[in-house]
Design an enzyme around this catalytic site. Sequence first.
Site, mmCIF file in Angstrom:
data_model
loop_
_atom_site.group_PDB
_atom_site.id
_atom_site.type_symbol
_atom_site.label_atom_id
_atom_site.label_comp_id
_atom_site.label_asym_id
_atom_site.label_seq_id
_atom_site.Cartn_x
_atom_site.Cartn_y
_atom_site.Cartn_z
ATOM 1 N N MET A 30 -30.026 30.717 12.219
ATOM 2 C CA MET A 30 -29.419 30.870 13.638
ATOM 3 C C MET A 30 -30.216 31.590 14.697
ATOM 4 O O MET A 30 -29.374 32.276 15.592
ATOM 5 C CB MET A 30 -28.090 31.456 13.375
ATOM 6 C CG MET A 30 -27.237 30.538 12.467
ATOM 7 S SD MET A 30 -25.320 30.619 12.909
ATOM 8 C CE MET A 30 -25.226 32.439 12.133
ATOM 9 N N ALA A 32 -32.459 34.843 16.304
ATOM 10 C CA ALA A 32 -32.656 36.080 16.273
ATOM 11 C C ALA A 32 -33.340 36.518 14.842
ATOM 12 O O ALA A 32 -32.959 37.293 14.128
ATOM 13 C CB ALA A 32 -31.455 36.895 16.267
ATOM 14 N N LEU A 33 -34.502 36.196 14.999
ATOM 15 C CA LEU A 33 -35.156 36.215 13.697
ATOM 16 C C LEU A 33 -35.924 37.391 13.230
ATOM 17 O O LEU A 33 -36.106 38.212 14.277
ATOM 18 C CB LEU A 33 -36.447 35.255 13.636
ATOM 19 C CG LEU A 33 -36.163 33.652 13.770
ATOM 20 C CD1 LEU A 33 -37.193 32.755 13.964
ATOM 21 C CD2 LEU A 33 -34.970 33.262 13.119
ATOM 22 N N HIS A 37 -35.632 36.181 7.626
ATOM 23 C CA HIS A 37 -35.874 34.780 7.855
ATOM 24 C C HIS A 37 -37.589 34.671 7.389
ATOM 25 O O HIS A 37 -37.926 33.534 6.858
ATOM 26 C CB HIS A 37 -35.597 34.509 9.488
ATOM 27 C CG HIS A 37 -34.469 34.716 9.892
ATOM 28 N ND1 HIS A 37 -34.150 35.797 10.611
ATOM 29 C CD2 HIS A 37 -33.432 33.924 9.430
ATOM 30 C CE1 HIS A 37 -32.645 35.663 10.926
ATOM 31 N NE2 HIS A 37 -32.208 34.514 10.337
ATOM 32 N N GLN A 61 -19.058 27.126 12.344
ATOM 33 C CA GLN A 61 -19.261 28.220 11.391
ATOM 34 C C GLN A 61 -18.512 29.619 11.780
ATOM 35 O O GLN A 61 -18.389 30.390 10.978
ATOM 36 C CB GLN A 61 -20.248 28.229 10.502
ATOM 37 C CG GLN A 61 -21.551 29.215 11.180
ATOM 38 C CD GLN A 61 -22.701 28.989 10.310
ATOM 39 O OE1 GLN A 61 -23.419 27.768 10.434
ATOM 40 N NE2 GLN A 61 -23.103 29.950 9.964
ATOM 41 N N ASP A 150 -27.107 35.852 1.733
ATOM 42 C CA ASP A 150 -25.685 35.151 1.794
ATOM 43 C C ASP A 150 -25.417 34.533 0.601
ATOM 44 O O ASP A 150 -25.714 33.250 0.493
ATOM 45 C CB ASP A 150 -25.747 34.118 3.034
ATOM 46 C CG ASP A 150 -25.974 34.792 4.542
ATOM 47 O OD1 ASP A 150 -25.055 35.226 4.995
ATOM 48 O OD2 ASP A 150 -27.148 34.849 4.730
ATOM 49 N N SER A 187 -30.327 41.675 9.042
ATOM 50 C CA SER A 187 -29.419 40.764 9.615
ATOM 51 C C SER A 187 -29.375 40.770 10.928
ATOM 52 O O SER A 187 -29.812 41.759 11.522
ATOM 53 C CB SER A 187 -27.904 41.267 9.127
ATOM 54 O OG SER A 187 -27.073 40.588 9.949
ATOM 55 N N ARG A 189 -27.366 40.672 13.092
ATOM 56 C CA ARG A 189 -26.190 41.305 13.693
ATOM 57 C C ARG A 189 -26.402 42.700 13.592
ATOM 58 O O ARG A 189 -25.609 43.248 14.536
ATOM 59 C CB ARG A 189 -24.940 41.135 12.656
ATOM 60 C CG ARG A 189 -24.362 39.613 13.147
ATOM 61 C CD ARG A 189 -22.867 39.785 12.391
ATOM 62 N NE ARG A 189 -22.073 38.395 12.820
ATOM 63 C CZ ARG A 189 -22.290 37.265 11.844
ATOM 64 N NH1 ARG A 189 -23.087 37.331 10.993
ATOM 65 N NH2 ARG A 189 -21.390 36.076 12.330
HETATM 66 P P1 AMP Z 1 -28.909 33.113 9.598
HETATM 67 O O1 AMP Z 1 -29.810 33.058 10.712
HETATM 68 O O2 AMP Z 1 -28.254 34.411 9.515
HETATM 69 O O3 AMP Z 1 -27.919 32.007 9.350
HETATM 70 O O4 AMP Z 1 -29.786 32.948 8.403
HETATM 71 C C1 AMP Z 1 -30.770 32.222 7.965
HETATM 72 C C2 AMP Z 1 -31.211 32.460 6.527
HETATM 73 O O5 AMP Z 1 -32.093 33.544 6.238
HETATM 74 C C3 AMP Z 1 -30.058 32.282 5.483
HETATM 75 O O6 AMP Z 1 -30.537 31.434 4.321
HETATM 76 C C4 AMP Z 1 -29.957 33.824 5.190
HETATM 77 O O7 AMP Z 1 -29.491 33.994 3.735
HETATM 78 C C5 AMP Z 1 -31.392 34.250 5.437
HETATM 79 N N1 AMP Z 1 -31.392 35.680 5.511
HETATM 80 C C6 AMP Z 1 -30.842 36.142 6.537
HETATM 81 N N2 AMP Z 1 -31.025 37.715 6.055
HETATM 82 C C7 AMP Z 1 -31.917 37.782 5.145
HETATM 83 C C8 AMP Z 1 -32.404 38.734 4.367
HETATM 84 N N3 AMP Z 1 -32.043 40.151 4.938
HETATM 85 N N4 AMP Z 1 -33.368 38.436 3.287
HETATM 86 C C9 AMP Z 1 -33.388 37.231 3.224
HETATM 87 N N5 AMP Z 1 -32.882 36.387 3.736
HETATM 88 C C10 AMP Z 1 -32.188 36.603 4.539
#
Ligand code: AMP
Length: 281
Positions: A30, A32-33, A37, A61, A150, A187, A189
């Site tokens: 989503m 905000a890498l 990521h 979601q 997650d 994260s 967030r």
């Molecule tokens: P998101 O952009 O939050 O939807 O996350 C995209 C992917 O990155 C998902 O599979 C998350 O589980 C993974 N992800 C997010 N934060 C982390 C982290 N700290 N370590 C590993 N994977 C992550």
Amino acid sequence: MIITRTKKEFDRYYKLIKESKKTVGFVPTMGALHEGHLSLIKRSNKENNFTVVSIFVNPAQFNNATDLINYPRNEEKDFDLLLKALCDIVFVPDVNEMYPERDNRVFEFNGLDRLMEGKYREGHFNGVAQIVSKLFKIIKPNRAYFGRKDFQQAAIIKSMNNNYLKDLHIEIVTCDIIREKDGLAMSSRNQLLNESERKSAVRISQTLNKYVKQYSKYSVQELIKKITDEINQDYNLKVEYIDIVDDEDLQNVNKIVPGKTTFCVAVYDGEIRLIDNLAVK
Ligand code: AMP
């Protein structure tokens, strides 16, 4: 790196890759890498010839409108990071592109979606399945990469992939949690935390760590109480749930088995909801 915004545009470039019969790894995000990521992209690059990353803040979601509005977005910075991470194609569709009409599909996850996150975020996992299944059908990767951050989502994606998308033959790869130096799970967030909340956030992983190490001293109920009380001692933090679950079926356990049990938490830090988990080794 090629940036594509529509399925048509994506297919035009992607056709050449698919025709080459080389392997493709896919990392849905989503945006905000952060390093979390990037670790998935790195793993995909290692295991595949090409890596596709999607950036899409999926309204389906979000069960909370304010959370959706406030979700951090920074496309230029993301593109910069993706370029450095050697992503081959980034797919950045808008909402009309992904949902030209309402998606009414309801997925069945054998109860996995009624626990933990599912209890507090109604419809969240159905929304995740809607978007991930659409992306899987467009991209048809050999492998797709998800973070253990997650934990429940990874289990649900595996279930969806087995039950609904078997024909696509996609292997789901789960990757470790990447943390800040002080232990906070990375994260998108986290960017929304103010200075005081950011300091408080450390307590979540610290407390998990402390009690995961001492798991054999207490009963599961005692552990849940101790972790809850210790996190809630910080005035910014409020535990939403703590579950100690079996890694396979995500059901609450009475007995902790190293290698098969994970502590999962959701905590409000001010207005920001954070999740984390730690496996018992
Ligand atoms: P998101 O952009 O939050 O939807 O996350 C995209 C992917 O990155 C998902 O599979 C998350 O589980 C993974 N992800 C997010 N934060 C982390 C982290 N700290 N370590 C590993 N994977 C992550």
